[in-house]
Design an enzyme around this catalytic site. Structure first.
Site, PDB file in Angstrom:
ATOM      1  N   ASP A 139      57.167 -50.071  28.207  1.00 28.63           N
ATOM      2  CA  ASP A 139      58.199 -49.481  29.303  1.00 28.63           C
ATOM      3  C   ASP A 139      57.917 -47.960  29.177  1.00 28.63           C
ATOM      4  O   ASP A 139      58.505 -47.158  30.046  1.00 28.63           O
ATOM      5  CB  ASP A 139      59.519 -49.930  29.273  1.00 28.63           C
ATOM      6  CG  ASP A 139      60.225 -49.578  27.794  1.00 28.63           C
ATOM      7  OD1 ASP A 139      59.377 -49.022  27.069  1.00 28.63           O
ATOM      8  OD2 ASP A 139      61.333 -49.929  27.620  1.00 28.63           O
ATOM      9  N   SER A 140      56.749 -47.526  28.410  1.00 25.42           N
ATOM     10  CA  SER A 140      56.445 -46.057  28.159  1.00 25.42           C
ATOM     11  C   SER A 140      55.875 -45.818  29.695  1.00 25.42           C
ATOM     12  O   SER A 140      55.688 -44.563  29.850  1.00 25.42           O
ATOM     13  CB  SER A 140      55.539 -45.814  26.954  1.00 25.42           C
ATOM     14  OG  SER A 140      54.402 -46.802  27.133  1.00 25.42           O
ATOM     15  N   ASP A 170      56.855 -55.428  27.727  1.00 30.80           N
ATOM     16  CA  ASP A 170      58.180 -54.929  27.447  1.00 30.80           C
ATOM     17  C   ASP A 170      59.181 -55.523  28.244  1.00 30.80           C
ATOM     18  O   ASP A 170      59.019 -55.199  29.476  1.00 30.80           O
ATOM     19  CB  ASP A 170      58.286 -53.298  27.412  1.00 30.80           C
ATOM     20  CG  ASP A 170      58.275 -52.770  26.015  1.00 30.80           C
ATOM     21  OD1 ASP A 170      58.293 -53.216  24.882  1.00 30.80           O
ATOM     22  OD2 ASP A 170      57.654 -51.562  25.902  1.00 30.80           O
ATOM     23  N   LYS A 181      58.387 -58.117  24.466  1.00 33.85           N
ATOM     24  CA  LYS A 181      58.933 -57.286  23.305  1.00 33.85           C
ATOM     25  C   LYS A 181      60.163 -56.879  23.811  1.00 33.85           C
ATOM     26  O   LYS A 181      60.595 -56.462  24.926  1.00 33.85           O
ATOM     27  CB  LYS A 181      57.959 -56.269  23.082  1.00 33.85           C
ATOM     28  CG  LYS A 181      58.386 -55.231  21.955  1.00 33.85           C
ATOM     29  CD  LYS A 181      57.523 -54.230  21.466  1.00 33.85           C
ATOM     30  CE  LYS A 181      57.201 -53.045  22.278  1.00 33.85           C
ATOM     31  NZ  LYS A 181      58.241 -52.190  22.555  1.00 33.85           N
ATOM     32  N   GLU A 217      63.783 -54.614  21.955  1.00 32.82           N
ATOM     33  CA  GLU A 217      64.101 -53.575  21.222  1.00 32.82           C
ATOM     34  C   GLU A 217      65.363 -53.772  20.335  1.00 32.82           C
ATOM     35  O   GLU A 217      66.381 -54.235  21.042  1.00 32.82           O
ATOM     36  CB  GLU A 217      64.106 -52.202  21.603  1.00 32.82           C
ATOM     37  CG  GLU A 217      62.699 -51.514  22.366  1.00 32.82           C
ATOM     38  CD  GLU A 217      63.172 -50.373  23.024  1.00 32.82           C
ATOM     39  OE1 GLU A 217      64.319 -49.654  22.979  1.00 32.82           O
ATOM     40  OE2 GLU A 217      62.220 -49.825  23.606  1.00 32.82           O
ATOM     41  N   GLU A 236      58.861 -48.228  14.676  1.00 30.52           N
ATOM     42  CA  GLU A 236      58.607 -46.836  15.202  1.00 30.52           C
ATOM     43  C   GLU A 236      59.217 -45.824  14.455  1.00 30.52           C
ATOM     44  O   GLU A 236      60.429 -45.975  14.255  1.00 30.52           O
ATOM     45  CB  GLU A 236      58.781 -46.859  16.758  1.00 30.52           C
ATOM     46  CG  GLU A 236      58.559 -45.491  17.523  1.00 30.52           C
ATOM     47  CD  GLU A 236      58.552 -45.515  18.958  1.00 30.52           C
ATOM     48  OE1 GLU A 236      58.885 -46.724  19.594  1.00 30.52           O
ATOM     49  OE2 GLU A 236      58.554 -44.682  19.582  1.00 30.52           O
TER      50      GLU A 236
HETATM   51  O1  KIV Z   1      56.699 -48.629  25.710  1.00 27.73           O
HETATM   52  C1  KIV Z   1      55.984 -48.626  24.744  1.00 27.73           C
HETATM   53  O2  KIV Z   1      54.781 -47.967  24.949  1.00 27.73           O
HETATM   54  C2  KIV Z   1      56.383 -49.135  22.962  1.00 27.73           C
HETATM   55  C3  KIV Z   1      55.330 -48.500  22.115  1.00 27.73           C
HETATM   56  C4  KIV Z   1      55.621 -47.035  21.777  1.00 27.73           C
HETATM   57  C5  KIV Z   1      55.404 -49.529  21.136  1.00 27.73           C
HETATM   58  O3  KIV Z   1      57.280 -49.802  23.127  1.00 27.73           O
END
Ligand code: KIV
Length: 265
Positions: free
Chosen positions: A49-50, A88, A118, A120, A187
């Site tokens: 989600d970056s 994510d 993924k 968090e 992280e």
């Molecule tokens: O969203 C993302 O790119 C991430 C990585 C930084 C692990 O969660």
């Protein structure tokens, strides 16, 4: 590293830890990038989600929607045929209830084509992690700096520097493993803490800003290739300066168009 020769599964990732082989993971957001990274032998492509920051230009990952994640995950899975694609789950798509989390994760798998999701957090998401695994959706965990909680954490700084937070992280890592997650992103935590968690778990840890002792590493590809230069986190190694190359190429193109040199007859 050699191009991937067959599809990577979550079981391969777990076996890599047992064999003492390091895992290389990068973020990907589109089919072209996915194809290139797969050619380079990257085993795990994270549709992070970056993308909210590096693709959409937002200040945080919070505005990223499930629809945006499905859209980009679909693009990545069209480009990558062998790498393990992890998507994510964006902010508030898995926190409200377990049932909603299952429905949303299922869309990332069914419509996006992801092989895993993924999420968090630690204790707050244990029940969700357990249920997702139970219904057949592999889950990667994420502890330490968890960007979706940025408003709670107060910034993107290093986490778990103090004893209490470090101990909690160690416990939550064990609980996530118990819940069935197949790998855990750590992280921005101290390297010695990452080493302790890595030694304690049977599942692989994937570090970002967490030192060299993790079982694998992940970087945001736009950071690693020098495409995103608004802010470069201190732990990032820029393996290329593609941003500068693109500016030079675009300048040359503009110059040639203006001078009538491109196109030729
Ligand atoms: O969203 C993302 O790119 C991430 C990585 C930084 C692990 O969660």
């Amino acid at each position: 590293m050699a191009e991937l020769t067959r599809r990577i599964r979550v079981t391969d990732i777990k076996q890599k830890k047992q064999r003492g082989e390091k895992i290389a993971m990068l973020t990907a957001y589109d089919a072209t990038m996915a194809r290139l990274l797969e050619r380079a032998g990257i085993e795990i492509l994270l549709v992070g989600d970056s993308l909210g920051m590096v693709i959409m230009g937002e200040e945080t990952t919070i505005p990223v929607t499930l629809e945006a994640m499905i859209h980009h995950t679909r693009a990545v899975t069209r480009g990558a045929r062998k790498a393990l694609v992890v998507a994510d789950m964006p902010f508030m798509t898995y926190e409200a209830s377990v049932a909603e989390a299952v429905r949303n994760a299922a869309r990332l798998v069914q419509e996006g084509g992801a092989a895993a999701v993924k999420i968090e957090g630690g204790r707050a998401v244990l029940e969700v992690a357990r249920r997702l695994v139970e219904v057949g959706i592999p889950v990667m965990g994420h502890l330490g700096l968890i960007p979706q909680s940025i408003h709670q954490l107060g910034g993107f700084g290093r986490r778990a520097r103090h004893r209490e937070e470090a101990e909690k992280l160690v416990e939550e890592a064990a609980e996530l493993e118990q819940a069935g997650v197949f790998a855990l992103v750590l992280e921005s935590i101290p390297p010695e803490l990452a080493r302790r968690v890595t030694e304690q778990l049977r599942i692989p840890t994937i570090g970002i800003g967490a030192g060299p002792h993790c079982d694998g590493q992940v970087l945001v590809s736009y950071d690693a290739f020098g495409l995103f230069d608004e802010f470069v986190p201190p732990f990032v190694k820029q393996y290329a300066r593609l941003g500068e190359l693109m500016v030079r190429a675009a300048e040359q193109y503009a110059e040639e168009v203006r001078q009538g040199k491109f196109p030729t007859a």
